[in-house]
Design a protein around this motif. Structure first.
Motif, mmCIF file in Angstrom:
data_model
loop_
_atom_site.group_PDB
_atom_site.id
_atom_site.type_symbol
_atom_site.label_atom_id
_atom_site.label_comp_id
_atom_site.label_asym_id
_atom_site.label_seq_id
_atom_site.Cartn_x
_atom_site.Cartn_y
_atom_site.Cartn_z
ATOM 1 N N ARG B 50 22.101 -15.399 -5.824
ATOM 2 C CA ARG B 50 22.186 -14.218 -4.776
ATOM 3 C C ARG B 50 22.590 -14.973 -3.477
ATOM 4 O O ARG B 50 22.635 -14.296 -2.232
ATOM 5 N N ASN B 53 26.335 -15.542 -2.224
ATOM 6 C CA ASN B 53 27.152 -14.761 -1.362
ATOM 7 C C ASN B 53 26.409 -13.765 -0.754
ATOM 8 O O ASN B 53 26.808 -12.801 -0.240
ATOM 9 N N MET B 55 23.681 -12.271 -0.801
ATOM 10 C CA MET B 55 23.411 -10.642 -1.290
ATOM 11 C C MET B 55 21.928 -10.554 -0.730
ATOM 12 O O MET B 55 21.722 -9.279 -0.578
ATOM 13 N N LEU B 58 20.488 -8.264 2.029
ATOM 14 C CA LEU B 58 20.339 -6.724 2.195
ATOM 15 C C LEU B 58 18.793 -6.541 2.007
ATOM 16 O O LEU B 58 18.210 -5.372 2.016
ATOM 17 N N ARG B 86 32.232 -13.001 1.023
ATOM 18 C CA ARG B 86 32.069 -11.951 -0.222
ATOM 19 C C ARG B 86 33.306 -11.838 -1.144
ATOM 20 O O ARG B 86 33.470 -11.533 -2.194
ATOM 21 N N ARG B 87 34.406 -11.999 -0.358
ATOM 22 C CA ARG B 87 35.796 -11.795 -0.979
ATOM 23 C C ARG B 87 36.081 -13.120 -1.685
ATOM 24 O O ARG B 87 36.782 -13.188 -2.718
ATOM 25 N N MET B 91 31.040 -11.095 -7.261
ATOM 26 C CA MET B 91 30.024 -11.042 -8.138
ATOM 27 C C MET B 91 29.886 -9.926 -9.143
ATOM 28 O O MET B 91 30.414 -8.735 -8.961
ATOM 29 N N PHE B 93 27.192 -7.926 -11.423
ATOM 30 C CA PHE B 93 25.728 -7.690 -11.691
ATOM 31 C C PHE B 93 25.209 -7.586 -13.161
ATOM 32 O O PHE B 93 26.017 -7.221 -14.143
ATOM 33 N N ASN B 97 27.842 -1.394 -12.741
ATOM 34 C CA ASN B 97 27.651 -0.504 -11.702
ATOM 35 C C ASN B 97 29.017 -0.123 -11.151
ATOM 36 O O ASN B 97 29.445 -0.117 -9.845
ATOM 37 N N PRO B 98 29.933 0.495 -12.066
ATOM 38 C CA PRO B 98 31.396 1.172 -11.526
ATOM 39 C C PRO B 98 30.880 2.182 -10.575
ATOM 40 O O PRO B 98 29.802 2.842 -10.660
ATOM 41 N N PHE B 99 31.695 2.442 -9.314
ATOM 42 C CA PHE B 99 31.410 3.362 -8.632
ATOM 43 C C PHE B 99 31.797 4.776 -9.216
ATOM 44 O O PHE B 99 32.482 4.770 -10.117
ATOM 45 N N ARG B 162 37.156 -5.377 -10.974
ATOM 46 C CA ARG B 162 37.164 -4.973 -9.699
ATOM 47 C C ARG B 162 36.707 -6.092 -8.843
ATOM 48 O O ARG B 162 37.384 -6.200 -7.512
ATOM 49 N N ALA B 163 36.087 -7.238 -9.257
ATOM 50 C CA ALA B 163 35.769 -8.207 -8.634
ATOM 51 C C ALA B 163 36.970 -9.227 -8.502
ATOM 52 O O ALA B 163 37.270 -9.834 -7.440
#
Lengths: 298, 253
Positions: B50, B53, B55, B58, B86-87, B91, B93, B97-99, B162-163
């Motif tokens: 982490r 990137n 992360m 946070l 981050r692009r 990452m 996880f 954790n799909p939206f 997605r990544a």
């Protein structure tokens, strides 16, 4: 040895019964209220046709020429509620987003209780605040404004329900799993994109429930509108003139010397019934939405 | 194998409050290879990945000291745009954790937030990313159904797609299979092997067998120290450190 002591057994039973009675108290009260509202309303509708009640544009139960149209009172309630929601929803949602997504823990611990103090101010204070402070202030910008008007009552009512909207919406946004935020950040989101494109939509049903509860709170609010909005049932959407809301009418009649059992007396219950139906429907919708929201993340 | 170093970690220390998590870690990652970060719970492997990137930014009370160089650029320098970073370094996880959006919108999200609205362009990216994540055939007829209606393994591949959609060069996998069943795990591992042709992959795992299966290089971390790092075959056959050997033979962890 292993047998239960009879005295202990009796005590436990007694406590259980006592607790049951306490919880049934509110159920009984609700049932009794519904019974009274219904029975008096039925008496009312024996004399006034429902169609007149729903479509007549005049509400003059105390005049010789009696009219029993709920529309003017409904208009009054609608105008004040719309104004209140127009204030409370944007302000409440913005503070919820700030508290949930931007504020540090320290800030949240300071601001949240402060916001909730707003909800602890007695509504009568808000009422006089609207009448004696906000209305004179608004008059400087709007010369045609009456001393009693829907605008200042609605504005102040909106301020009063900001904490309701912000607190419930913040809970909904806070409940959005951290994993979703991380997923969004990992794709190169900025904070504002995470807040508005991920957290806000994910919490939407909870937020909608909060807004609906706020609406039903505004519909049921009495003191502010009774003090600051006037007592003139008018079939108008003009916020600058005196109007009367359903709740304010009930106060007006209850405080007068209307004889028990008359048609005028029964109008109180018919108005109460109307209010009850409105807020009940809204609360049911809100409850359903909240349930849906919980199903997604549990 | 070409020897291009894409990420260098130099003297990394990290702290959560007063507690030190990483202790002076120095590590290089080669481009277009799979590197596994392996170790028991609490060894700092997730913290380490982490850091790459940012992360951990946070987390309040988190502190990082040292350097992470990506293609020679210090990621912790003041003028680095963290969203651009981050692009470049995507990452995936631990828990899928799909939206709570449609399959299509999940994959399109990273492109949309860059302000791109061209429908055909986004359609193309969605299709390409889903194909690369070996999911296209399974979902092509139901792109507008909620991503949460998919199975856990499919959800994880949505997260990979997605990544991929934002065209990263490096992909970080933080225990990507720990919430999945063996069949879904096998699919993800196969996918990782396939992806290394085009991307640099770093995988965190506490599963030694998984590290052995998917990685070219393995780093073993223990209590915040980088104990050993080298080609996977070497680490698994002739570990230099006693702790590595004990971990690999299942004496702890």
């Amino acid at each position: 040895m292993l047998k239960k002591n009879n005295i202990v057994k009796f005590k436990e039973m007694l406590i259980e019964r006592l607790l049951l009675c306490c919880s049934l108290l509110s159920v009984f009260t609700t049932a009794a209220i519904i019974y009274v509202l219904l029975s008096e309303s039925i008496g009312f509708f024996k004399e006034v046709r429902i169609i007149d009640f729903l479509t007549d544009t005049q509400w003059t139960p105390m005049f010789t020429n009696k009219h029993f149209g709920i529309l003017p009172l409904l208009c009054g309630t609608l105008v004040t509620t719309l104004i209140a929601i127009g204030v409370a929803v944007p302000a409440g949602l913005i503070s919820a987003i700030y508290l949930s997504e931007y504020a540090t823990d320290k800030m949240r611990h300071i601001i949240k209780p402060l916001l909730e103090i707003l909800a602890a101010v007695p509504t009568v204070v808000y009422g006089y605040f609207a009448l004696l402070f906000v209305t004179p202030l608004l008059k400087q910008f709007i010369p045609g404004l009456s001393g009693f008007n829907a605008l200042s009552a609605g504005l102040v009512m909106g301020i009063m329900i900001i904490p309701l909207v912000s607190s419930l919406s913040e809970d909904a946004m806070h409940a959005v799993p951290m994993g979703l935020r991380e997923g969004a950040y990992a794709l190169g989101s900025r904070k504002i994109q995470v807040a508005f494109k991920i957290v806000f939509p994910a919490a939407l049903s909870g937020i909608t429930a909060a807004v609906i509860l706020a609406v039903s709170r505004a519909i049921g609010e009495t003191m502010i509108v009774a003090i600051a909005a006037g007592q003139q049932p008018k079939f108008t959407m003009n916020p600058l003139v005196p109007i009367e809301t359903i709740t304010a009418y009930i106060v007006q009649i209850s405080l007068g010397d209307t004889p028990h059992g008359t048609l005028e007396y029964q109008t109180i219950f018919v108005c109460g019934m109307t209010l009850f139906v409105l807020t009940f429907v809204l609360n049911v919708i809100s409850f359903k939405l909240k349930r849906r929201f919980q199903e997604i993340y549990e | 194998m070409e020897q291009e170093i894409i990420i260098q970690i130099k003297d990394a220390d990290s702290f959560y409050g007063p507690k030190q998590i990483l202790k002076n870690v120095t590590l290089d990652f080669q481009a277009k290879t799979v590197t596994a970060l392996m170790g028991p719970s609490g060894c700092g492997k997730s913290t380490l990945i982490r850091c790459l990137n940012r992360m951990n930014d946070l987390i309040p009370r988190f502190r990082f000291e040292g350097k992470v160089l990506y293609k020679g650029i210090d990621l912790y320098a003041k003028d680095v745009d963290i969203t651009d970073l981050r692009r470049e370094i995507g990452m995936v996880f631990q828990k899928p954790n799909p939206f709570p959006k449609s399959i299509y919108e999940n994959v399109a999200y990273g492109v949309r937030i860059q302000g791109i609205t061209n429908r055909e362009f986004i359609d193309g990216i969605v299709e390409e990313s889903l194909k690369r994540a070996a999911l296209w055939e399974e979902v092509k007829d139901r792109l507008h159904e909620p991503a949460l209606s998919l199975s856990g393994g499919q959800q994880q591949r949505i997260c990979i797609a997605r990544a991929l959609a934002v065209k990263p060069h490096v992909i970080l996998f933080d225990e990507p299979c720990s919430a999945l069943d063996p069949i879904a795990t096998a699919k993800i591992e196969e996918l990782i092997t396939e992806l290394k042709k085009n991307y640099t992959i770093i995988v965190v795992t506490h599963n030694t067998a998984q590290a052995a299966r998917v990685s070219d290089f393995t780093a073993f971390l223990y209590l915040g120290d980088l104990v050993e790092f080298g080609p996977t075959a070497k680490i698994f056959t002739v570990p230099q450190d006693k702790r590595t050997e004990e971990y690999l033979t299942g004496k702890f962890g």
